[in-house]
Structure formats: structure tokens, C-alpha cells
Design a protein around this motif. Structure first.
Motif, PDB file in Angstrom:
ATOM      1  N   PRO A 189       0.816  -1.221   0.000  1.00 43.28           N
ATOM      2  CA  PRO A 189       0.000   0.000   0.000  1.00 43.28           C
ATOM      3  C   PRO A 189       0.848   1.268   0.000  1.00 43.28           C
ATOM      4  O   PRO A 189       0.467   2.280  -0.601  1.00 43.28           O
ATOM      5  N   GLU A 190       1.973   1.243   0.680  1.00 42.73           N
ATOM      6  CA  GLU A 190       2.849   2.422   0.713  1.00 42.73           C
ATOM      7  C   GLU A 190       3.343   2.757  -0.695  1.00 42.73           C
ATOM      8  O   GLU A 190       3.419   3.930  -1.078  1.00 42.73           O
ATOM      9  N   LEU A 191       3.685   1.696  -1.484  1.00 40.21           N
ATOM     10  CA  LEU A 191       4.116   1.925  -2.867  1.00 40.21           C
ATOM     11  C   LEU A 191       2.973   2.506  -3.695  1.00 40.21           C
ATOM     12  O   LEU A 191       3.160   3.466  -4.454  1.00 40.21           O
ATOM     13  N   PHE A 192       1.767   1.943  -3.557  1.00 37.60           N
ATOM     14  CA  PHE A 192       0.629   2.445  -4.316  1.00 37.60           C
ATOM     15  C   PHE A 192       0.367   3.920  -3.991  1.00 37.60           C
ATOM     16  O   PHE A 192       0.039   4.712  -4.880  1.00 37.60           O
ATOM     17  N   ALA A 193       0.511   4.275  -2.724  1.00 35.84           N
ATOM     18  CA  ALA A 193       0.295   5.672  -2.324  1.00 35.84           C
ATOM     19  C   ALA A 193       1.285   6.594  -3.031  1.00 35.84           C
ATOM     20  O   ALA A 193       0.918   7.683  -3.502  1.00 35.84           O
ATOM     21  N   LYS A 194       2.542   6.186  -3.125  1.00 29.08           N
ATOM     22  CA  LYS A 194       3.551   6.998  -3.814  1.00 29.08           C
ATOM     23  C   LYS A 194       3.219   7.141  -5.293  1.00 29.08           C
ATOM     24  O   LYS A 194       3.292   8.229  -5.858  1.00 29.08           O
ATOM     25  N   LEU A 195       2.852   6.015  -5.932  1.00 26.87           N
ATOM     26  CA  LEU A 195       2.611   6.040  -7.377  1.00 26.87           C
ATOM     27  C   LEU A 195       1.409   6.906  -7.735  1.00 26.87           C
ATOM     28  O   LEU A 195       1.398   7.553  -8.793  1.00 26.87           O
ATOM     29  N   LEU A 196       0.408   6.938  -6.875  1.00 25.50           N
ATOM     30  CA  LEU A 196      -0.775   7.751  -7.161  1.00 25.50           C
ATOM     31  C   LEU A 196      -0.494   9.246  -7.045  1.00 25.50           C
ATOM     32  O   LEU A 196      -1.288  10.067  -7.507  1.00 25.50           O
ATOM     33  N   ARG A 197       0.665   9.609  -6.459  1.00 27.71           N
ATOM     34  CA  ARG A 197       0.993  11.028  -6.271  1.00 27.71           C
ATOM     35  C   ARG A 197       1.955  11.576  -7.329  1.00 27.71           C
ATOM     36  O   ARG A 197       2.103  12.783  -7.436  1.00 27.71           O
ATOM     37  N   ILE A 198       2.620  10.693  -8.100  1.00 28.45           N
ATOM     38  CA  ILE A 198       3.672  11.174  -8.994  1.00 28.45           C
ATOM     39  C   ILE A 198       3.302  10.873 -10.448  1.00 28.45           C
ATOM     40  O   ILE A 198       2.432  10.037 -10.722  1.00 28.45           O
ATOM     41  N   PRO A 199       3.956  11.526 -11.410  1.00 25.76           N
ATOM     42  CA  PRO A 199       3.687  11.252 -12.830  1.00 25.76           C
ATOM     43  C   PRO A 199       3.993   9.791 -13.182  1.00 25.76           C
ATOM     44  O   PRO A 199       4.936   9.201 -12.662  1.00 25.76           O
ATOM     45  N   ASN A 200       3.198   9.262 -14.086  1.00 25.87           N
ATOM     46  CA  ASN A 200       3.358   7.849 -14.478  1.00 25.87           C
ATOM     47  C   ASN A 200       4.734   7.557 -15.059  1.00 25.87           C
ATOM     48  O   ASN A 200       5.263   6.456 -14.903  1.00 25.87           O
ATOM     49  N   ARG A 201       5.296   8.544 -15.735  1.00 25.22           N
ATOM     50  CA  ARG A 201       6.602   8.320 -16.375  1.00 25.22           C
ATOM     51  C   ARG A 201       7.729   8.146 -15.354  1.00 25.22           C
ATOM     52  O   ARG A 201       8.821   7.710 -15.703  1.00 25.22           O
ATOM     53  N   ASP A 202       7.455   8.497 -14.093  1.00 27.66           N
ATOM     54  CA  ASP A 202       8.469   8.339 -13.042  1.00 27.66           C
ATOM     55  C   ASP A 202       8.285   7.053 -12.239  1.00 27.66           C
ATOM     56  O   ASP A 202       9.050   6.788 -11.307  1.00 27.66           O
TER      57      ASP A 202
END
Length: 945
Positions: A189-202
Motif C-alpha cells: 500500500p505504501e508503494l501504491f500511495a507513492k505512485l498515485l501522487r507522482i507522474p506515471n513516467r516516473d
């Protein structure tokens, strides 16, 4: 643009000759590569339709290599293959790269298998210098179900963009794994939280930082997907509503809400996917598509990928997604004439999806005109062939009777009639005129068809010999001492069941019941066990196409079937079934002579029955032979043989001589590392110590280990090959013909194969034999049907190709295509026939391939076609043999299997071989240096043309 391609130096770049490919086969393959490359220089595509086992894969890889290396933009060649062959093609490429490519600069060619369109897009997004030059892509890669969790998460992120979710936004990562249904370890869940906040290309960098031990090499969200997510071409309203309905914390209704959200994600993906495919812009010099008969229906998902204006069979269209992406196309199929000629035209019609601007001559409109003209010509040929078929059906046995009404000789009758037809009665002259018209029409169609289709048929003799390539043994020839010709006899104990089956069939024929097929009669001819399944009206064999045509009996037929079931012999006598008993005897004889054999059957229950009856007979034969050979009492021989096997253990007297002998033989192969050498020692030791080897190869009364071992290694099989030569051949094969990966797979398959008897026998949880727990299945006999996992079947196939176990492989249709069983076996038994001759050819093609053991030992491939005389079995045999001759004449013939049709078809006069050859297309590649082509005349004589 890649085309045209220069092939002047092809001989210096590719060498297809090796110790398992004859010079004539290598030359044919080389010529075919050159010709395909030449034709692709000025036409959109080509179909390679060589017979089974003639090396289409290596020809295709040769074309792919040249096209890939000739492309100035370093764009990849795409090879689309069925899922069942997705692992085989890369293995074959590794061998091709190591053994065929000769120029140093070409050996850097890199290929990669790709399972999904997303992975394919990720490769396309990467820099040209890091991309593979050849990509193996699954047929179903572009299906929406192959979309992974990263793209689904990106879709969720797109849906919640701009939404006011409050505390639900922070709770969403906790539910993400459930929404994505991901079972991977990327579900923090911590990873998902990060990914939902940053651009997909990153995302890739964040994921790799989060999991140091699991690194992604490509971007999780391909550029094509990102373009759609950034556009307005996607409707996420339904998904937004479901996400808004998710709770901020766990609740009793969470599972229901997650399920609704998952459905919404799938709905959004189905609308997004066509737009995604439409936005993908990649170019490739060449598409190679294996098993191209899957393109026969333009409306299917695979076929519609290449052409925009075809109707789809379902919603969520992906029509034309790859149109214009490929400069040229090459299709592979072994059965082009199983297709109707309109279906063949549909396959060729996929070429309209190439990038037409890359052709220097010819336009799409000209292609359409040429295709229509070819269709007209094929229509005419098919009409004439159908007319001949109709006229031929009028012939009766008395028309072709020999002198003094003797045994009919169709071939002799044909030769005499074709040489002077005017002396025959008018109705036979009508048949001959129809033949000439069909022959002329076929030759007229051959010329335009040659442009689009290349097809070679195998030589009827083995390379560099006059030995027939195949020896066909029909009917009762499977018996060790056949009493005359014809079918297998029905003994007194089985007579009543077969008479009742015949009576029930007669009712089916007379009443024309639903144009069905009396599968209970086929089941009875296969085994008593299969009959007991088919009488229930359930499809119980592996061929789904045939299963769909099975017969549901009416109440009158059911009465006979019930009487038939009651008349069956006692279950203890099932091994004496008229076809099972001689099969077991023949397989046992081959085994006693140290030969391998593969048995094909349709019915699962028959496969299990063969394994059960054969195991019981083999165990009895093993100890009986051993007792006689070693002059011991039957009660004592088992212990003596097992004790001798124990001498291969440490300090047992046979261990050191065997290790010394293997060390000496392995010394020739520097390619093998220490671990592989140790595996070879272990594998050989484990197998030769088993009673099944000891009793056949060793003299357990001898004392000298070295001399005893040498005698065993000099023991020859029916093909004349000694055990030592088999082991040497195996070592040479894995050392010098296998890639490191392939070598690992062979050794791993053998390590996992259990060679012991009884308690040592391995029963994998995914092995269908696990249902036979009360039966002592011999470890050298294995069953491969649809209930056995593909991974297990792959191991069985690899091990079967070695001198070790299994020695008998009982297989259903799951091993009829795309597998090799030819390296150690030249005996195939078609226990159950098929109504379609191409099915029999596909099966036989598993052992009849380039580099087959038959070529090495210069002895024919023995093909057994047993049938029970005077029954449904004989009818099926006669029908399929007749169809075999017409196979390449009546393209796409309707292989009807209902009783009323097959009853008449079984009585037809078979088409003479010379007539069939004269009517067949010749689509082979020939060189000017070959001299004139020798064509079969209608009488069977050869004529220079």
C-alpha cells in the motif's frame, strides 16, 4: 524501408547443414529462404506451407534474421506464435543462432519472447540500440485480459484525478491490491500511495527504489497507454462512481464494492483498449505468423488485427490495430489444403494489411484484383474437382475387378484405363473425362497460386538411401503374426457386443437420426473402457471439433446400447479387447527389442486403459523373461535383478566401472561444465540400475564389472543401435546441438523422471495417472493428455527424446502438434483413427521430422493403423484412407462424420495414388540447376516437363 534484400552473400552467412540434417534438406531450406526473400522484394507476403516436420521454423528464422539485420532503422521483426509454442520458438532460435549463423557480425542478433501487448509496447518504447531485433509474440497478446496491474493502477489514477475523495483518497492504497487482483509481491500500500501522487513516467524509478531485489527494466505504463490516458478518448465516469462509493475503512460490504469497482475497471479498459491500439505507431520490416490457418475467418480477433474493414465477432473491437505496421508478411501453416479455397484466400487476403507505400511495384487495388482473379481460378478448379469426386463415387468394385473377377487392384486398373480410356464403357469414360478436366483446371490454378504459396512435400525415401521413409502397417498387421490381411478379428468372447453395436448403428443409418454419429460404436472399437464413457453421450476425447459432432442416441438405439453394455465381458477380461490386446503385444515386443514407441488415441479412458493393461503385461513379461534368461525361479528373479541394480551404488562393484566409462566418453565434450557432467553421471546411473534396464541389458550372473558393462553397452536394439551408441549420441546432442538453456531443460527433465518400480514411481499431482492409485504403473510408461499440465508434458517430451525413460508414451491430441518426439523413436501407433487425414499426418509428423532417428539408422518410420474388421473401426479406416488421397484435390472438403454419409463413403473405390499425384498442386521451390521437373503422368509414369 528494408526491401528488396540482397541475398548474394547468404551462403556465407547461413549454413543449415549439420549432422542431423541431410544435405538435400539443408539445400532445400537454403533455396526456400532465398526465394522467399526474393518474392518479398516485390510482393506483400508469402505463405510457407511445407509438410509437417520439414523445418519451416528454421526457414522462417533465416528469413527473419536477414530481414532484421537488413533493416536500417533497426526495427524488430515480429514472429507471432500460438501460446503452446511460445517457449519452443526461442529455444529453436538459440540453436539456430549457435549452429546456423556463420558470420561473426550476425551472431549479435538478439531475440526476446513477449507474452503481452503491453510488454511489446514497452520494447517498442525503448531505444533502438537496446531493443531485440526479433520479438516472439503470442497470438493472443492483444487481448484486453492481458493488461497488467500497472496500467490498471494508472487508469484508477486517471479516474480519481480532480475528484474530492477526502479521507477515501488516503484509504485507496489499502484497497488497491484488491482492486487490481494482483498476486505479485508488488502490492505494498505504501508503494501504491507513492505512485498515485507522482507522474506515471516516473513510476519505474520509484518501484525500483522501493524493491531493490525486483527491478523493472521497462516503463510500467507504455507510451501508447499514456497517450490515451492523457486524451479525452476514454470514459471513466462509471469507474469514478464506483471509486467514490468505496469506504474510507473496512466494512462488511467491502468485498461487494471492490467487485463492482473491478467490473468498472474492466469496462473502462475495454473502451480504452481500441483507442490505445489505434495510437500505437510502430513499424516493422516483417511479420511472421505461425499456424496461419487461424486467419481463415476474417472476423476473428487475430485475423482482424491486420485489416480495418473486417467485421468483428464481438464488441470491444481491435479491428485493424496492426494495419500498416508491417512492410511484409510471411505466414506458416502445414495444412493449407485443409482450408476451403475461400478460406485460403482469406489467409492470403491478410496481406492487404501491409504498409503498401514500401512496395516499389503493385498497389493495394492491384492486389485485390489479382486476389479476385485467383479466387475465380480456384473456384473453377474446385468445381472440376467436385465434379470428379461425384463421378468417381459412381464407380463400383466390379468396375475395377482384376482378371477373372480376382482381387481388385485399383492402381493396375487405373494404369490400364488411363493409357487407353476409349476401350472402356461409356460411364467409365465419363469418369476419365472428368479427371482430365479436373487435372487441367488444377494445373491452371497452380501457376497463380505458386506466387503466394510455397509448399514442399517430403521425399518418399530416406536421405541418400532407397529405403522407404515410412512403412505403413494397417489392420491386423499390428499383430506379431498376422493371419492374412484386413482388420483385426473379433473373438468369440467379444462377438455379441460388436454385433449389438452393428445393429444399433444400422438403426442410426436407416432412420437418419439427427445426422449424428454413433460414437458408442467408435468407443467400443477403441476399448471397453471408452465405450462405457461414450454410451453416456458425453464428449470424452481430446478433439473438441469432433466432440461437438458426437451422436445423441434415441430410445431404440439406447435399448441396444444397454444390451451391449450388459453383454460386455467381465472387467478382468478388458485387456483382451480385440484392439487393445494386439496393441499391448506389439508395444511389448518393441520394448523387449529396446525400441521406443508413441501411441496416439482420442479417448481419455482408452489412454488410461492402455497404460493400465500395458503396465500389467510389461511387469509380468519383465520377470518372466528375466527368469528364463538367468535360469532362475520366477519367485527368485526379482530379488536377483534388484540386487544387481544395487551394485551401481557406492562400492557395489558396478559403480566405478560405469563412472570410468562415462568419464571417458564425456572427455570428448569440453562444452559441458562440471555440474552438467555430474548430472550426466547421476542420470545414467539412476536409469541403468533400474530392473527395466538391468533385465534387458545386463547379465546378472557375471562378476567382472567392466566386462559386464561393455557387453551391456554393446547390446543393440531393433534399429541396430547399441546402448553405448545411444548414450554417445545423447552426449553429443546436449553438448553440441543444444543451447545452455536447452541442455539444462533436458537434464532437468531426466533428473525429475523417476525410473524405479512400484513404490519409487513418481505420480505428479498434475499427472492424469494419479487417478490410478490402485494400479502399479510402470515408470517407463507415461500418459500425456489434456489433464496433464503443459509443463509436465514438456518434460515428458524432452525425456522421451533421450535413450532413457519414458520408453512408451501414450498421448492424446495435445501432443499432435508443435512437439518433437523423433530423436529416439521411429514407431508410432494410431490406436484411434481420425476422420480427418490431416490429424493422422500431424501425429505421425511428431516422429517424422528432419533429423529423425529413422534417418540416422536408415530404417523406415513404422506407422501402425490398426482397426477392428467388420466394425465401425473398419468403416472409419476406409473413409479416412480415401480422404487422404483427395486431401489436396478437394480443398476444404467437408469431413462429414454422420452415419448415413460415412456408410456410403466407406464403400467408395479409393483414388489411385498416381491419379492423386497428377491432380495435386506442385508449389515447391526449384532451382534452374535442378534440370527439368519430372511430373507424374495420369498413368503413374514420369514425364519430363
Amino acid at each position: 524501408m528494408t526491401w528488396p534484400v540482397d541475398t548474394a552473400d547468404l551462403g556465407a552467412r547461413l549454413d543449415l547443414r549439420n549432422d542431423r540434417v541431410s544435405d538435400s534438406d539443408a539445400l532445400r531450406q537454403h533455396r526456400t529462404i532465398v526465394e522467399i526473400l526474393r518474392r518479398l522484394g516485390h510482393q506483400p507476403g508469402i505463405v510457407l506451407a511445407d509438410e509437417v516436420g520439414m523445418g519451416k521454423t528454421f526457414v522462417a528464422l533465416g528469413v527473419a534474421m536477414i530481414a532484421a539485420l537488413a533493416d536500417r532503422g533497426k526495427r524488430p521483426v515480429v514472429i507471432m506464435v500460438p501460446s503452446s509454442l511460445h517457449e519452443k520458438w526461442p529455444r529453436d532460435f538459440a540453436v539456430f543462432k549457435e549452429r546456423v549463423i556463420k558470420r561473426a557480425g550476425d551472431t549479435s542478433l538478439r531475440a526476446e519472447p513477449v507474452a503481452s501487448a503491453l510488454d511489446f509496447f514497452r520494447l517498442i518504447d525503448s531505444e533502438a540500440k537496446s531493443r531485440p531485433r526479433i520479438i516472439f509474440l503470442k497470438h493472443g497478446a492483444f487481448h484486453v485480459q492481458n493488461i497488467d496491474q500497472w496500467v490498471r493502477l494508472a487508469l484508477i489514477k486517471r479516474a480519481i484525478s480532480g475528484m474530492h475523495l477526502g479521507e477515501k483518497r488516503s484509504a485507496l492504497p489499502r484497497f488497491a491490491a484488491g482492486l487490481l487482483r494482483t498476486k505479485s509481491s508488488y502490492n505494498d500500500p505504501e508503494l501504491f500511495a507513492k505512485l498515485l501522487r507522482i507522474p506515471n513516467r516516473d513510476w519505474r524509478h520509484v518501484i525500483n527504489d522501493h524493491y531493490k531485489d525486483r527491478q523493472l527494466t521497462e516503463t510500467p505504463v507504455p507510451e501508447a497507454i499514456q497517450k490515451v490516458l492523457d486524451s479525452s478518448d476514454i470514459d471513466v465516469a462509471g469507474l469514478r462512481d464506483c471509486l467514490r462509493d468505496l469506504p474510507a475503512r473496512e466494512s462488511v460490504s467491502i468485498d461487494e464494492r471492490l467487485e463492482r469497482a473491478r467490473h468498472a475497471i474492466n469496462d473502462a479498459l475495454r473502451t480504452m483498449w481500441p483507442s490505445t491500439l489505434a495510437k500505437v505507431r510502430f513499424r516493422s520490416p516483417l511479420l511472421i505468423l505461425d499456424e496461419a490457418h487461424h486467419l481463415k475467418n476474417p472476423a476473428t480477433r487475430l485475423a482482424s488485427l491486420f485489416v480495418t474493414d473486417d467485421a468483428r465477432e464481438d464488441a470491444g473491437t481491435i479491428t485493424g490495430a496492426l494495419e500498416g505496421s508491417f512492410e511484409r508478411m510471411m505466414f506458416l501453416t502445414a495444412t493449407p489444403f485443409q482450408l476451403g479455397h475461400h478460406e485460403l484466400l482469406n489467409v492470403i487476403g491478410r496481406f492487404r494489411g501491409v504498409a503498401w507505400k514500401t512496395l516499389s511495384q503493385g498497389t493495394k487495388q492491384e492486389f485485390e484484383t489479382e486476389l479476385a482473379s485467383l479466387g475465380t481460378t480456384l473456384d473453377r478448379a474446385q468445381h472440376r474437382a467436385a465434379e470428379l469426386d461425384k463421378r468417381w463415387s459412381s464407380l463400383r468394385p466390379e468396375d475395377v475387378a482384376g482378371p477373372n473377377d480376382g482381387e481388385p487392384s485399383v492402381e493396375d486398373w487405373w494404369r490400364d484405363t488411363a493409357s487407353n480410356p476409349s476401350t472402356r464403357p461409356e460411364r467409365i469414360q465419363i469418369v476419365m473425362r472428368a479427371f482430365e478436366q479436373a487435372r487441367n483446371a488444377m494445373k491452371e490454378a497452380e501457376a497463380p497460386l505458386r506466387k503466394w504459396v510455397i509448399r514442399h512435400v517430403r521425399d518418399p525415401v530416406l536421405p541418400n538411401t532407397s529405403v522407404p521413409r515410412r512403412s505403413r502397417q494397417v489392420g491386423r498387421a499390428i499383430s506379431l503374426s498376422p493371419d492374412g490381411s484386413g482388420g483385426l478379428p473379433v473373438g468369440d468372447e467379444a462377438l455379441l457386443p460388436f454385433l449389438l453395436a452393428a445393429r444399433a448403428q444400422a438403426i442410426v443409418v436407416r432412420e437418419g437420426l439427427r445426422a449424428g454419429r454413433a460414437t458408442f460404436a467408435e468407443g467400443l472399437a477403441s476399448s471397453y473402457e471408452a465405450f462405457l464413457e461414450t454410451r453416456r453421450g458425453e464428449p470424452v476425447h481430446e478433439d473438441e471439433e469432433e466432440a461437438a459432432k458426437t451422436f445423441a442416441s434415441d430410445k431404440f438405439v439406447s435399448r441396444y446400447v444397454e444390451k451391449l453394455a450388459a453383454a460386455l465381458p467381465d472387467e478382468a477380461a478388458y485387456a483382451q479387447h480385440p484392439k487393445i490386446a494386439p496393441l499391448v503385444t506389439r508395444v511389448l515386443d518393441l520394448w523387449r527389442h529396446r525400441e521406443k514407441v508413441v501411441v496416439f488415441c482420442h479417448y481419455r479412458e482408452t489412454g488410461r486403459a492402455i497404460v493400465r493393461h500395458l503396465s500389467a503385461a510389461m511387469e509380468k513379461q519383465l520377470w518372466s523373461d528375466a527368469a528364463q534368461k538367468f535360469e532362475l525361479k520366477y519367485a527368485d528373479v526379482r530379488k536377483a535383478v534388484i540386487d544387481f541394480g544395487a551394485r551401481f551404488d557406492t562400492d557395489g562393484g558396478m559403480r566405478q566401472p560405469l563412472d570410468d566409462e562415462l568419464t571417458r566418453r564425456l572427455a570428448l565434450y569440453a562444452e559441458l561444465n562440471d555440474e552438467e557432467r555430474e548430472q550426466v553421471h547421476d542420470v545414467v546411473r539412476r536409469f541403468v540400475r533400474t530392473p527395466l534396464f538391468v533385465a534387458r541389458y545386463f547379465d546378472i550372473r557375471a562378476r567382472s564389472g567392466k566386462e559386464t558393462l561393455q557387453v551391456a553397452f554393446d547390446t543393440r536394439d531393433l534399429s541396430g543401435v547399441a546402448l553405448g551408441e545411444k548414450i554417445d549420441g545423447f552426449l553429443k546432442f546436449i553438448a553440441r546441438r543444444c543451447s545452455p538453456r536447452e541442455r539444462h531443460d533436458y537434464l532437468d527433465a531426466l533428473v525429475r523422471m523417476q525410473p524405479g518400480i512400484r513404490g519409487e514411481t513418481q505420480r505428479d499431482i498434475d499427472d492424469d495417472l494419479s487417478q490410478m492409485k490402485s494400479i502399479n504403473v510402470m515408470p517407463n510408461i507415461r500418459l500425456a493428455n489434456g489433464l496433464v499440465k503443459q509443463e509436465t508434458r514438456q518434460r515428458l517430451m524432452l525425456a522421451f527424446n533421450t535413450p532413457f525413460f519414458p520408453e512408451v508414451l501414450v498421448a492424446s491430441s495435445v501432443l499432435a502438434e508443435g512437439v518433437d518426439l523423433h530423436l529416439s523413436c521411429r514407431h508410432v501407433i494410431h490406436h484411434d483413427l481420425s476422420w480427418n487425414p490431416s490429424t493422422l499426418e500431424q501425429r505421425t509428423g511428431r516422429v517424422d521430422r528432419i533429423g529423425a532417428i529413422a534417418e540416422t539408422v536408415a530404417k523406415p518410420i513404422e506407422v501402425f493403423l490398426p482397426y477392428v474388421g467388420g466394425t465401425q473401426d473398419e468403416k472409419q479406416f476406409r473413409v479416412v484412407m480415401d480422404r487422404e488421397r483427395w486431401f489436396q484435390v478437394l480443398m476444404g472438403a467437408d469431413y462429414r462424420t454422420d452415419e448415413s454419409f460415412t456408410e456410403k463413403a466407406a464403400e467408395r473405390i479409393p483414388l489411385p495414388m498416381a491419379a492423386a499425384k497428377a491432380l495435386a498442386f506442385d508449389l515447391s521451390v526449384r532451382s534452374a540447376c535442378d534440370g527439368p521437373k519430372h511430373e507424374e503422368s495420369p498413368t503413374g509414369a514420369k514425364q519430363a516437363t
